[in-house]
Design a protein around this motif. Structure first.
Motif, PDB file in Angstrom:
ATOM      1  N   PHE A 138       3.459  22.701 -19.753  1.00 41.17           N
ATOM      2  CA  PHE A 138       4.424  22.610 -18.620  1.00 41.17           C
ATOM      3  C   PHE A 138       4.053  23.683 -17.517  1.00 41.17           C
ATOM      4  O   PHE A 138       3.942  23.367 -16.237  1.00 41.17           O
ATOM      5  N   TRP A 139       4.020  24.891 -18.195  1.00 43.97           N
ATOM      6  CA  TRP A 139       3.842  26.024 -17.284  1.00 43.97           C
ATOM      7  C   TRP A 139       2.457  26.098 -16.688  1.00 43.97           C
ATOM      8  O   TRP A 139       2.446  26.813 -15.578  1.00 43.97           O
ATOM      9  N   ASN A 140       1.255  25.598 -17.373  1.00 46.21           N
ATOM     10  CA  ASN A 140       0.066  25.492 -16.800  1.00 46.21           C
ATOM     11  C   ASN A 140       0.120  24.275 -15.796  1.00 46.21           C
ATOM     12  O   ASN A 140      -1.091  24.215 -15.033  1.00 46.21           O
ATOM     13  N   GLY A 141       1.029  23.512 -15.713  1.00 48.81           N
ATOM     14  CA  GLY A 141       1.120  22.473 -14.517  1.00 48.81           C
ATOM     15  C   GLY A 141      -0.147  21.338 -15.134  1.00 48.81           C
ATOM     16  O   GLY A 141      -0.336  20.386 -14.089  1.00 48.81           O
ATOM     17  N   SER A 142      -0.066  21.303 -16.321  1.00 49.81           N
ATOM     18  CA  SER A 142      -1.101  19.954 -16.848  1.00 49.81           C
ATOM     19  C   SER A 142      -0.226  19.040 -17.795  1.00 49.81           C
ATOM     20  O   SER A 142      -1.090  18.276 -18.351  1.00 49.81           O
TER      21      SER A 142
END
Length: 90
Positions: A57-61
């Motif tokens: 989620f935080w890596n945008g993946s």
């Protein structure tokens, strides 16, 4: 932005999009705390898979079907409203 922490036996977050994402991915929301309606806290049982989903989620993946995200968000907001109303709020 880090809006979460792991305490005792639960992963806690007050970040609604993160909570919606985790719920949309099939992680069970154990409970929520809406005692402060301006900062609702969501509680998930921690696991390695949950941590991987949080990192994604935080890596945008993370990829979630938009309709699933929207429906899950509506469900969580309804739970928040029910929790707040049960405490005599709103």
């Amino acid at each position: 932005m880090k809006n979460y922490e792991v305490r005792s036996s639960f992963f806690e977050t007050s970040d609604l999009p993160l909570a919606v994402t985790l719920s949309s991915l099939g992680f069970t929301l154990h409970h929520l705390d809406a005692s402060n309606p301006s900062r609702v806290v969501f509680f998930f049982v921690p696991s390695e898979a949950l941590q991987a989903a949080i990192d994604a989620f935080w890596n945008g993946s993370t990829a979630i079907e938009p309709k699933n995200f929207w429906n899950t968000q509506r469900e969580l907001k309804a739970r928040i409203r029910n929790e707040v109303q049960g405490r005599g709020g709103i």
